[in-house]
Design an enzyme around this catalytic site. Structure first.
Site, short mmCIF file in Angstrom:
data_model
loop_
_atom_site.label_atom_id
_atom_site.label_comp_id
_atom_site.label_asym_id
_atom_site.label_seq_id
_atom_site.Cartn_x
_atom_site.Cartn_y
_atom_site.Cartn_z
N THR A 2 115.40 26.57 -45.63
CA THR A 2 115.73 26.84 -44.22
C THR A 2 114.82 27.92 -43.65
OG1 THR A 2 118.02 26.51 -44.96
CG2 THR A 2 117.68 26.79 -42.64
N GLU A 35 116.52 26.53 -54.87
CA GLU A 35 116.23 26.87 -53.48
C GLU A 35 117.47 27.50 -52.87
OE1 GLU A 35 115.16 23.42 -51.09
OE2 GLU A 35 116.01 24.38 -49.31
N ARG A 58 120.55 30.29 -44.72
CA ARG A 58 121.52 29.88 -43.70
C ARG A 58 122.63 30.89 -43.55
NH1 ARG A 58 123.22 23.65 -44.20
NH2 ARG A 58 121.19 22.76 -44.69
N LYS A 111 108.35 18.11 -47.60
CA LYS A 111 109.74 17.72 -47.76
C LYS A 111 110.01 16.57 -46.78
CE LYS A 111 114.26 19.73 -46.62
NZ LYS A 111 115.12 20.90 -46.86
O1 LIG Z 1 118.48 24.12 -44.83
C1 LIG Z 1 117.46 23.44 -44.99
O2 LIG Z 1 116.30 23.84 -44.85
C2 LIG Z 1 117.67 22.09 -45.40
O3 LIG Z 1 116.94 21.23 -45.04
C3 LIG Z 1 118.82 21.96 -46.23
C4 LIG Z 1 118.89 20.92 -47.29
O4 LIG Z 1 117.85 20.03 -47.28
C5 LIG Z 1 120.16 20.24 -47.12
O5 LIG Z 1 121.15 21.22 -47.08
C6 LIG Z 1 120.45 19.26 -48.18
O6 LIG Z 1 121.80 19.06 -48.22
P1 LIG Z 1 122.49 17.73 -48.71
O7 LIG Z 1 122.36 16.76 -47.62
O8 LIG Z 1 123.88 18.16 -48.93
O9 LIG Z 1 121.78 17.32 -49.95
#
Ligand SMILES: O=C(O)C(=O)C[C@H](O)[C@H](O)COP(=O)(O)O
Length: 225
Positions: free
Chosen positions: A78, A50, A54, A138
């Site tokens: 994202t 994925e 961002r 999710k």
């Molecule tokens: O950008 C999005 O749509 C998200 O939701 C991002 C990811 O789920 C998080 O970046 C997970 O990051 P960690 O917490 O480091 O595992």
């Protein structure tokens, strides 16, 4: 339609060869890094990738991986607007992930023709998505929203919903998530530490991916179809 949990089908593999249910969430600053990074993840046993929208480089990164890393199944994360959906699919994303949802976003993702994971963090949101015929979501931000105990609690009243917990998940916590009957895969960034990315240390990424890819196929594999 194929869900994100139909991992073997998404990856173009036989069901018994379903990939490990771990989806690395990539934040990419330089699109030129996308191909070597994706190759390292694939070599380490994590073909589902994925790329989060961002950064300005994200769409070019999706495009590059889709074109140059045939063994990867690249998706976009994202995704927060209909425009993101169109851009991501146009760039070659084969699945979509969002941290949350709106009616408009669900409509756009539903029309996209690719599997998608809308983000939820409450029981009411789960009910709302089930009501719309969606049972694959999710769970975000997984650890902050209640983690394993929270998902366990949802399984009783809402057994049809299946989740990809993401957000604060680690190599240490992933097995507990993957052992839950309502978890189809987990997402995370733990195999992509920022210092390794900054140093373009693809060997380290590959080795962390390999470590992640050893996570239980048995516990989750049977449910990932
Ligand atoms: O950008 C999005 O749509 C998200 O939701 C991002 C990811 O789920 C998080 O970046 C997970 O990051 P960690 O917490 O480091 O595992």
């Amino acid at each position: 339609m194929t869900s994100v949990f139909d991992l073997a089908e998404l990856a173009g593999l036989a069901p018994e060869a379903a990939p490990v249910p771990v989806v690395p969430a990539v934040v990419i600053e330089d699109a030129a890094d996308a191909v070597p990074l994706a190759r390292a993840l694939v070599a380490g046993g994590l073909p589902l990738i994925e790329i989060t929208l961002r950064t300005p480089a994200a769409l070019d990164a999706v495009r590059a991986v889709a074109a140059e890393v045939p063994d990867a199944v690249v998706g976009a994360g994202t995704v927060v607007s209909a425009a993101d959906v169109a851009d991501a699919v146009g760039a070659g994303a084969r699945f979509l992930v969002s941290p949350g949802w709106t009616e408009r976003l669900l409509g756009a993702m539903g029309d996209s023709g690719v599997p998608f994971l809308p983000g939820v963090s409450t029981a009411s949101e789960v009910v709302a998505l089930l009501e719309r015929g969606l049972d694959t979501m999710k769970f975000f931000p997984a650890e902050a929203a209640g983690g394993v105990p929270y998902l366990k609690s949802l399984a009783g009243p809402l057994p049809r919903a299946r989740f990809c917990p993401t957000g604060g998940v680690s190599l240490a916590s992933a097995p507990a998530y993957l052992s839950l009957p309502n978890v189809g895969c987990v997402g995370g960034t733990w195999m992509l530490p920022s210092d390794a990315l900054a140093a373009r240390d693809w060997a380290r990424v590959e080795s962390l991916a390999r470590e992640a890819s050893r996570l239980s196929r048995v516990s989750a594999g049977a449910r990932c179809r």
